[in-house]
Structures are given as C-alpha cells and as structure tokens.
Design a protein around this motif. Structure first.
Motif, PDB file in Angstrom:
ATOM      1  N   ALA A 170      -5.659  32.315  -4.955  1.00 36.83           N
ATOM      2  CA  ALA A 170      -6.266  33.136  -3.903  1.00 36.83           C
ATOM      3  C   ALA A 170      -5.932  32.619  -2.513  1.00 36.83           C
ATOM      4  N   GLY A 171      -5.253  31.465  -2.432  1.00 34.81           N
ATOM      5  CA  GLY A 171      -4.926  30.893  -1.126  1.00 34.81           C
ATOM      6  C   GLY A 171      -6.134  30.336  -0.403  1.00 34.81           C
ATOM      7  N   ALA A 172      -7.171  29.984  -1.168  1.00 37.47           N
ATOM      8  CA  ALA A 172      -8.407  29.512  -0.549  1.00 37.47           C
ATOM      9  C   ALA A 172      -8.632  28.028  -0.795  1.00 37.47           C
ATOM     10  N   LEU A 173      -7.573  27.292  -1.128  1.00 38.82           N
ATOM     11  CA  LEU A 173      -7.722  25.869  -1.399  1.00 38.82           C
ATOM     12  C   LEU A 173      -7.892  25.108  -0.093  1.00 38.82           C
ATOM     13  N   ALA A 174      -8.944  24.331  -0.017  1.00 39.07           N
ATOM     14  CA  ALA A 174      -9.209  23.542   1.195  1.00 39.07           C
ATOM     15  C   ALA A 174      -8.390  22.257   1.146  1.00 39.07           C
ATOM     16  N   VAL A 175      -7.579  22.015   2.163  1.00 37.75           N
ATOM     17  CA  VAL A 175      -6.722  20.834   2.246  1.00 37.75           C
ATOM     18  C   VAL A 175      -7.116  20.030   3.467  1.00 37.75           C
ATOM     19  N   SER A 176      -7.469  18.774   3.251  1.00 41.18           N
ATOM     20  CA  SER A 176      -7.808  17.868   4.354  1.00 41.18           C
ATOM     21  C   SER A 176      -6.628  16.937   4.584  1.00 41.18           C
ATOM     22  N   ALA A 177      -5.688  17.404   5.370  1.00 38.98           N
ATOM     23  CA  ALA A 177      -4.466  16.626   5.590  1.00 38.98           C
ATOM     24  C   ALA A 177      -4.738  15.463   6.532  1.00 38.98           C
ATOM     25  N   ALA A 178      -4.166  14.327   6.190  1.00 36.01           N
ATOM     26  CA  ALA A 178      -4.293  13.118   7.009  1.00 36.01           C
ATOM     27  C   ALA A 178      -3.113  12.216   6.692  1.00 36.01           C
ATOM     28  N   VAL A 179      -2.984  11.155   7.453  1.00 37.65           N
ATOM     29  CA  VAL A 179      -1.934  10.170   7.191  1.00 37.65           C
ATOM     30  C   VAL A 179      -2.367   9.315   6.007  1.00 37.65           C
ATOM     31  N   VAL A 180      -1.545   9.309   4.955  1.00 42.79           N
ATOM     32  CA  VAL A 180      -1.922   8.679   3.692  1.00 42.79           C
ATOM     33  C   VAL A 180      -0.843   7.686   3.289  1.00 42.79           C
ATOM     34  N   ASP A 181      -1.268   6.522   2.794  1.00 40.65           N
ATOM     35  CA  ASP A 181      -0.352   5.533   2.225  1.00 40.65           C
ATOM     36  C   ASP A 181      -0.118   5.893   0.763  1.00 40.65           C
ATOM     37  N   VAL A 182       1.114   6.181   0.409  1.00 41.40           N
ATOM     38  CA  VAL A 182       1.425   6.636  -0.944  1.00 41.40           C
ATOM     39  C   VAL A 182       1.073   5.569  -1.980  1.00 41.40           C
ATOM     40  N   ASP A 183       1.321   4.313  -1.660  1.00 37.63           N
ATOM     41  CA  ASP A 183       1.038   3.239  -2.628  1.00 37.63           C
ATOM     42  C   ASP A 183      -0.439   3.219  -3.011  1.00 37.63           C
ATOM     43  N   ASP A 184      -1.332   3.437  -2.042  1.00 33.54           N
ATOM     44  CA  ASP A 184      -2.767   3.437  -2.350  1.00 33.54           C
ATOM     45  C   ASP A 184      -3.121   4.574  -3.287  1.00 33.54           C
ATOM     46  N   VAL A 185      -2.504   5.745  -3.090  1.00 33.61           N
ATOM     47  CA  VAL A 185      -2.795   6.891  -3.954  1.00 33.61           C
ATOM     48  C   VAL A 185      -2.262   6.642  -5.363  1.00 33.61           C
ATOM     49  N   VAL A 186      -1.078   6.043  -5.481  1.00 33.40           N
ATOM     50  CA  VAL A 186      -0.518   5.738  -6.803  1.00 33.40           C
ATOM     51  C   VAL A 186      -1.431   4.785  -7.560  1.00 33.40           C
ATOM     52  N   LEU A 187      -1.891   3.751  -6.897  1.00 33.84           N
ATOM     53  CA  LEU A 187      -2.779   2.791  -7.559  1.00 33.84           C
ATOM     54  C   LEU A 187      -4.102   3.439  -7.943  1.00 33.84           C
ATOM     55  N   GLY A 188      -4.598   4.363  -7.107  1.00 31.18           N
ATOM     56  CA  GLY A 188      -5.827   5.070  -7.456  1.00 31.18           C
ATOM     57  C   GLY A 188      -5.650   5.934  -8.696  1.00 31.18           C
ATOM     58  N   ALA A 189      -4.500   6.572  -8.834  1.00 31.22           N
ATOM     59  CA  ALA A 189      -4.230   7.385 -10.024  1.00 31.22           C
ATOM     60  C   ALA A 189      -4.151   6.523 -11.273  1.00 31.22           C
ATOM     61  N   LEU A 190      -3.534   5.345 -11.155  1.00 28.06           N
ATOM     62  CA  LEU A 190      -3.452   4.436 -12.306  1.00 28.06           C
ATOM     63  C   LEU A 190      -4.837   3.960 -12.717  1.00 28.06           C
ATOM     64  N   ASP A 191      -5.693   3.652 -11.732  1.00 30.54           N
ATOM     65  CA  ASP A 191      -7.058   3.223 -12.055  1.00 30.54           C
ATOM     66  C   ASP A 191      -7.839   4.336 -12.739  1.00 30.54           C
ATOM     67  N   GLU A 192      -7.663   5.575 -12.274  1.00 33.72           N
ATOM     68  CA  GLU A 192      -8.397   6.694 -12.872  1.00 33.72           C
ATOM     69  C   GLU A 192      -8.025   6.886 -14.331  1.00 33.72           C
ATOM     70  N   LEU A 193      -6.743   6.669 -14.664  1.00 34.31           N
ATOM     71  CA  LEU A 193      -6.296   6.818 -16.051  1.00 34.31           C
ATOM     72  C   LEU A 193      -6.426   5.538 -16.860  1.00 34.31           C
ATOM     73  N   GLY A 194      -6.807   4.426 -16.205  1.00 36.98           N
ATOM     74  CA  GLY A 194      -6.941   3.164 -16.909  1.00 36.98           C
ATOM     75  C   GLY A 194      -5.617   2.607 -17.387  1.00 36.98           C
ATOM     76  N   LEU A 195      -4.556   2.800 -16.581  1.00 40.52           N
ATOM     77  CA  LEU A 195      -3.221   2.348 -16.968  1.00 40.52           C
ATOM     78  C   LEU A 195      -2.915   1.007 -16.328  1.00 40.52           C
TER      79      LEU A 195
END
Length: 833
Positions: free
Chosen positions: A663-688
């Motif tokens: 529907a094109g109604a997805l709310a996106v909160s764009a900001a400056v993000v460190d990719v490494d922090d997001v990768v590590l967060g994904a690994l923690d969420e999956l317990g890898l």
C-alpha cells in the motif's frame, strides 16, 4: 601491443602463446617479465620459454622483484615479452615506469610484445574512474601506445569473464566476492569493453587516415558512417541535428559532426544563442561541434566534410523562393550537391522553408506561378523570336517561321496551360500576319488560304493547351490521392501502434490540411493538441461518443471534409484504444489483488491453522479437569503453546508488513546507520555464532542512510533463508564493501542456488520456489526484505555464489560525509598603546 578491457581476459596468456609461436618460427624470444598472478593456466603456458631472471630491490624492508633491464639489454634477443606495461617500478630502478624500460629496449633494436588494460590508458583514466569509481594511479601516455606497430584487443564477453572469475581462474577464492561486487560488475565490464573497442577504432581510423595521406588518396573510404550536419543558427537547426543523429545511429560506430560556417566579413554569423543551444544538443547526442570560416560557404562546407572523412552531409532546404533563386543564382544546397563528388547529401525540409508536408489543393489544374510564367514566356520570347526572324524573311521560309511560332505555343501551353497558350497563339498569329505574310505590316490577309491556316494554327494551340491542362489536372488529382493514402496510412498506423496515437493524429492532421490548430476534446478535457491559438474559422467534427475534433484555420473544401470524416473515425478508434488501455490498467491491479487474496486464504488455511491448533490443544489439555499433569508435562505443554503463539504473532506481523509495503504506507525512519552494528544485531536475534556464520566486515565501509530496525529485519530474513538452504557443515558468509557511493551487504550460502530465470519468483509475496512445499511458511521473508530495502532507497538482488549457491546483495546509499567544522573565529587584540 595486447589491449584488454579488464584483468583476466587473457592478455598474458595470449602474449605467451604469441611468444611461443615466434620462437617456433626461429625468432630469438625471451620473457623479460611476466606476471602469472598464481594462475595455473598462465604458468603452464610459460612452458619452456627462456625467462630472464628478475632484479631484486629492497624498499623499506620489503623485497621487490622487477624486470632486469640491463640483463635483457645484454642478452639482446630479437623479441622480448614484457607484461603489464603500466607497472610502476620499485624505487632505485633505472626508470620509474615499465613503459620507459620498454622504450629503452626499442631504442636498442629489440622488438617488444607487451600487455595493458584500458584503464591504464592516460586519456581514458577519468572516464574509467567515472565508470568504476576507482582512481587509476598507473597510466601509460597515449603517444606511447599509438607508437606501437600493431595493437590487438584481447576480447572476452563480460559474463564470460565473470564466470571465469567465479570459477577461481582470475583471483583467489578469498577475493572473488569483493571483485564481483565492485570492479567486475556486469555494467562496469560492458562499459570498459566498449571503451577499449572504441579507443582501438579511433586508433585504426588514425592509421587509415595516415595511410591515405601517405599514398595520396583523396577519396574518403567509408569504413564507418560519419555524418556532418551544417548549421546556420536558424530555427531549423534542431530538426537537422536530430535527423543527422538518426542517420548516424543506423550503423554501428556512426559519428555525428556538426559544423557552422561563418564568413570573414561576419555577414553570415548565426544567432549566438541558437548556436549555443544547438551545440549543447549535438554534444548531448554524442556528437562534436565545429566552427570554420570561409568566404565561399558551400566550398568551405564540402571541404570540411571531406577533411573529416564524412560519408554523408545533411543540410537544410533553402529558405529562398523560386524567384529569389532566379535573381541571386543557385543556392548553397545546389552548389553543395554539385561540389560534393562521392559525398552523399541529404537536403532536409523544415518549417522555415514552408509549412511542411500538406495535401495538394483541389481547384485549378496548374498553380498560379506556372500560369504567370506562361504569360511571361509568351510576352518575352514572342517579340524576341520576331526580331530574330524578321531580318531573314523569304517567301520560302514562311513554313519554318510558322513551325517556330508553333513550338513557342506548345512550350507556353506545357508551362502555363490554356489561357497563356491562347494568348501566345493569338499573339503569334497577329505577329505572323503583320511581319511575315503579305502584305507585310498590315492585318489584311490577301489569300483566304492564309486565313484558314491562321485559324487552324490557333485551334491547334488551343487543343495542345487543353491536353496539357487535363494532364496536369489528373497529375494533381493523383498526387492528392497519394497524399490522402499516406495520411490515412499514417493515422491508422498511429492508432495500431498505440504510441501517443492522439498526439500523432492531431499533429499530422494539422500539417496535412494547413490548419493553425487541431485539438481533440472530451468535454472540457483536452486529450490532444497541436499548433498555436490563432485567427481562423473554428469547426468541430464529432469523433464518436467520446470526443470532438476541433479544427482552427482556413475554411475547408468539400474534399477535405470527406477525408476529415475518416480522420475523425481514426480519432474515435484512438479514444477507444486509450479507454481500453486505462481499463486494462485498472484490471491488472485488481487481478494482482485477487491473486494475493487467493494465496493469503490458501496460506491462512494451512500456516495459521497449525500454530492455532497446537496452542489450542496445549491450553485445552492444561485446563482439562480431573487430569493431574507432572511438572515436566506441564512445562512441555506451556512451551508448545508459547512457541505456537509466537509463530502466530510473527506470521500476523509479516502479513501486516506486506500489506503496508504494497500500500506504500510503510513508515521508514531513515538515519545514519553503522552497518556492522546492524549485522551483529541480526546475528544476536538469530542466536548465531562463529560456528554458523563467517564474517568478512571491512573496517573501511562508511555508514549508510537506512532504518536500523528495518535493515536488521532484512538481514534476519536473508540469514534465515541462507541457513535453511545451506548444506550441513558449511558456513553462511556475510561480507560488506563500499563502492561508488553505495554500501553492499552480501549474504552468501553454498546451497543448491536458484536458476537465473526464476530468481524474481523468490521475492514475490506468498511465493515459495516452485510452490511445491507448504511446510516452510507463507513465503513472505524475501518479499518483505525486498520491500523494506526498496523503501529505504536500496536494492535487493540475487546473484550466483562462486562454486555454487545463492548470494543475496543488499545495496544501500552511502551516508554523506559530515560537513567540516567551522574554523574558530580569529580574535585580534588591540594594542593598548
């Protein structure tokens, strides 16, 4: 010289093959330096060729091996093989660049066979940087390359080179992923290949021109199309440029060249603003602009075209009318054609030369200009002929005199039709009676036979003129019929093609009928408009039930209205086509919604029922009266209920997210993000951990502009998919890299992979590959990942994993560099004294 578009195309291998061939022919060949880069095939091809040992240099504690120039000079072979011409030598070498070593070998009389990539050509370094995003620090001057006796391109299709790279034939496995995602992108390789071929084509063209000069050949050899377009700075310039560009584009490698000729006295200077705009258009279309000075414009134009080895010349039709051409002589176009020789000349009409293509007008058989010309011809040539024949009157010469005047009448009839011919017949009859039939200088006719001859003479002239008039009338009718057929074919083709049919119809109709303006109206809405608002009669024709054809201009004739009825029918068909297209466009989303609804119902019937049933059974068992559960059984039932409800919550969340994305109604909160922090967060969420995932995160990767929460969900979905399809004992690999203003995160698995033709399927909602397994969820993970990534301004693509498997590539825009901090203010303390 062997020229390649990129590393790995086979330059070194080809050089060694050629060296072996020359040695087998009896030449003294040595390998001065070769870089195998650990490639087994290249090392094997080296074979038993003689290799000159390298010279060792030590720089800052590091040992560097370089070509031993002195040893090669002392060996003095006939041919030396020198790899990587653009290489920079180690400090302390005789020359700083390897190409200077090659020049020393050439000066010593040693022939050299060398290799170079197109990115190292000095004149192309900036272009290569724009394509690849990588600056080139090692370049070779173009003059050095062009001095080579022979240049050959070692060519390899871009996809074939990527396949060779993926197979490990170019770089070690550890460097393959980074190479494929950066320098060796398919688009990069295609552009570099084209650049190499074009550079060689220019070099071949220069060699061809030098050969022609050396052998005194003035005729241009049309090895490729070069189209020169002459510009005056007039309004017709854009039309001429676009026509010339289309001609040049018909053949591969066609070149567009624009030229403006100005005279030394400045009388033929074009409008500077118009010329500047036309120059910008030429450069936008990939051509070049030139300006030359010449007192004889046609000669200067032809000389320039021949000097540029042009195959075709495009000029505009003269603005002068027929009378102006008679007064001032032939125009530039006629002179250019006469002087062009073997050069093809295209004369293009334009609005400044008339109103453009139009239907021939019905009415008189001959135009007014032809009638006037006929009268002028009779009035001028008749007296002149009388003056010439009056001095040679004889009794026996009257027959010849009559035939000459009869010829004049025929010529006038052919030129001007009935009335000028009758005028010429009467004038010549009176002239014959006054000056050539006795008694001379009198209208009296002594012999009745002479009166009969004079009457027959006038009658003969009338009959000839009538025949000419009828022929002209039929010719004009045929021309109009042909024009009507062309108009109908054009408008019908416009409707059939469906490409802006209404605009094509109104433009062609306005031009054909010489109208000021033509519009197609539907109520108050203007569906098609051609021309400017002007003075004239306004008439309207119905175009079915959907529209009206409005015509502004001169009153139309009956024949025109008959043809316009056909045009109105075509307008109606175009309106019907547009309506059907809009309806089809409205139906397509509905069909997609229906497909989604059907898939959702099918998925809900299976994927939601299972966790609901499990949770219900567990809770019902716990609540069943009269049953005593042990602590272990109670914990197991509670765990089952919890897992089922958690799975149900995840499914519902994904369904809601899919609906928001579509529907094109997805709310996106764009900001400056460190990719490494997001990768590590994904690994923690999956317990890898290290036993499941191999990390290759570059410290130099800049931050990105993204939504950290959405990006983490993207990576979680991609990792979950990769783990599900990876064979036991293999690790999923996550790597990051930055390139050309983009940051890429690559999730690499070693599973069965996906055929290229089916990769689009796996990112469609409610779509599992093959739709044969209903036990693996709703098929929303990759669809959500694609929707989330695109909502953040990125892309999600699927690629092959070298050696087998699938690589998911998330590409996001690099965050802009922070603005430098302002300099502190400069404080000046006044001297109290």
């Amino acid at each position: 010289m062997l020229l390649g578009a990129a590393p790995g195309v086979g330059k070194t291998f080809t050089m060694l093959e050629e060296g072996a061939r020359l040695r087998d022919e009896g030449k003294d060949v040595v390998v001065a330096v070769v870089e195998t880069h650990g490639r087994a095939a290249t090392a094997a091809r080296l074979g038993d060729l003689e290799v000159v040992p390298r010279e060792r240099h030590v720089h800052r504690g590091v040992e560097l091996d370089e070509m031993d120039l002195e040893a090669v000079l002392a060996r003095a072979p006939q041919v030396a093989l020198v790899d990587e011409l653009a290489h920079s030598n180690a400090p302390g070498s005789r020359h700083d660049k390897r190409w200077r070593d090659v020049q020393a070998l050439l000066d010593a009389g040693i022939s050299v066979l060398s290799t170079v990539n197109v990115q190292h050509v000095e004149s192309l370094a900036d272009v290569v940087e724009q394509i690849t995003g990588a600056a080139q620090h090692e370049t070779v001057p173009d003059a050095v390359l062009r001095a080579a006796e022979q240049i050959e391109v070692v060519d390899l299709a871009p996809q074939a080179l990527r396949d060779r790279l993926a197979a490990g034939d170019v770089y070690p496995a550890a460097r393959v992923d980074a190479a494929l995602s950066n320098y060796f992108r398919l688009g990069n390789l295609t552009a570099l290949r084209e650049l190499a071929l074009l550079w060689l084509a220019d070099e071949v063209d220069s060699a061809l021109r030098a050969y022609r000069v050396e052998h005194g050949i003035d005729v241009a050899w049309e090895a490729r199309e070069r189209v020169v377009v002459a510009l005056t700075g007039g309004a017709e310039g854009e039309t001429l440029i676009r026509r010339a560009a289309r001609i040049a584009a018909r053949s591969a490698g066609g070149e567009l060249i624009a030229v403006h000729v100005s005279t030394p006295d400045g009388l033929r200077q074009g409008a500077p603003g118009a010329l500047a705009a036309q120059r910008a258009l030429v450069e936008k279309l990939g051509g070049s602009y030139h300006q030359v000075v010449g007192s004889d414009v046609p000669r200067a134009l032809v000389d320039f075209a021949k000097g540029a080895d042009a195959s075709q010349l495009v000029i505009g039709v003269s603005r002068r009318g027929r009378l102006g051409s008679l007064v001032t002589g032939p125009g530039i176009g006629a002179t250019v054609i006469r002087e062009s020789g073997q050069l093809d000349v295209h004369i293009v009409t334009h609005s400044a030369a008339g109103r453009g293509w139009s239907l021939p007008k019905l009415g008189g058989a001959l135009s007014r200009s032809r009638v006037v010309t006929g009268f002028v011809l009779a009035a001028v040539v008749g007296p002149l002929l009388t003056w010439l024949l009056a001095g040679h009157r004889t009794e026996d010469g009257i027959a010849g005199t009559v035939l000459l005047f009869q010829l004049l009448v025929v010529v006038v009839a052919v030129t001007g039709g009935v009335w000028p011919a009758l005028f010429a017949a009467l004038l010549s009859g009176v002239t014959l009676d006054l000056f050539f039939i006795a008694p001379i200088y009198s209208v009296t006719i002594a012999e009745p036979l002479h009166l009969l001859a004079l009457v027959l003479y006038v009658l003969n002239a009338a009959i000839v003129s009538w025949v000419v008039d009828q022929a002209a009338r039929r010719s004009r009718s045929a021309a109009r019929a042909l024009a009507e057929t062309e108009l109908l074919a054009t408008v019908s083709g416009s409707v059939l093609r469906g490409q802006d049919a209404l605009q094509a119809l109104v433009a062609r109709t306005r031009e054909a009928f010489g109208l000021t303006r033509v519009r197609v109206l539907s109520g108050d809405e203007v569906l098609g408009d051609s021309g400017d608002a002007g003075v004239g009669d306004v008439s309207r024709l119905p175009a079915g039930e959907r529209g009206v054809l409005e015509l502004t201009g001169e009153p139309l004739q009956a024949g025109d209205r008959r043809l316009l009825a056909v045009v109105a029918a075509q307008v109606e068909a175009a309106l019907e086509h547009s309506a059907l297209t809009r309806t089809a466009g409205q139906v397509a989303p509905l069909a997609e919604v229906d497909r989604m609804r059907s898939a959702l119902l099918a998925a809900v019937g299976h994927d939601l029922r299972r966790p609901l049933a499990a949770a219900t059974a567990s809770v019902s068992g716990l609540r069943q009266p009269g049953v005593e559960w042990s602590d272990a059984d109670r914990d197991e039932l509670l765990a089952t209920a919890w897992e089922s409800l958690e799975s149900l919550s995840t499914l519902v969340t994904n369904l809601l997210d899919v609906s928001r994305v579509q529907a094109g109604a997805l709310a996106v909160s764009a900001a400056v993000v460190d990719v490494d922090d997001v990768v590590l967060g994904a690994l923690d969420e999956l317990g890898l951990g290290p036993a499941d995932v191999e990390l290759a995160l570059r410290a130099s990767v800049p931050p990105v502009v993204a939504d950290a929460v959405l990006l983490q969900r993207v990576l979680v979905n991609l990792l979950d998919n990769a783990l599900r399809h990876s064979p036991d004992g293999t690790l999923v690999r996550i790597s990051t890299s930055g390139f050309a203003g983009r940051v890429e995160v690559r999730v690499v698995d070693r599973g069965p992979g996906v055929p290229p033709e089916r990769r689009d399927e796996i990112t469609v909602a409610f779509q599992r590959l093959g739709d044969t397994d209903n036990s693996t969820g709703l098929g929303l993970g990759l669809a959500l990942s694609k929707g989330f990534t695109e909502a953040m301004g990125g892309t999600l693509t699927m690629d092959d994993t070298p050696g087998g498997g699938l690589t998911a590539v998330v590409s996001l825009p690099e965050a802009p560099a922070p603005a430098p901090a302002p300099a502190p203010p400069l404080l000046i303390q006044e001297d109290p004294s």
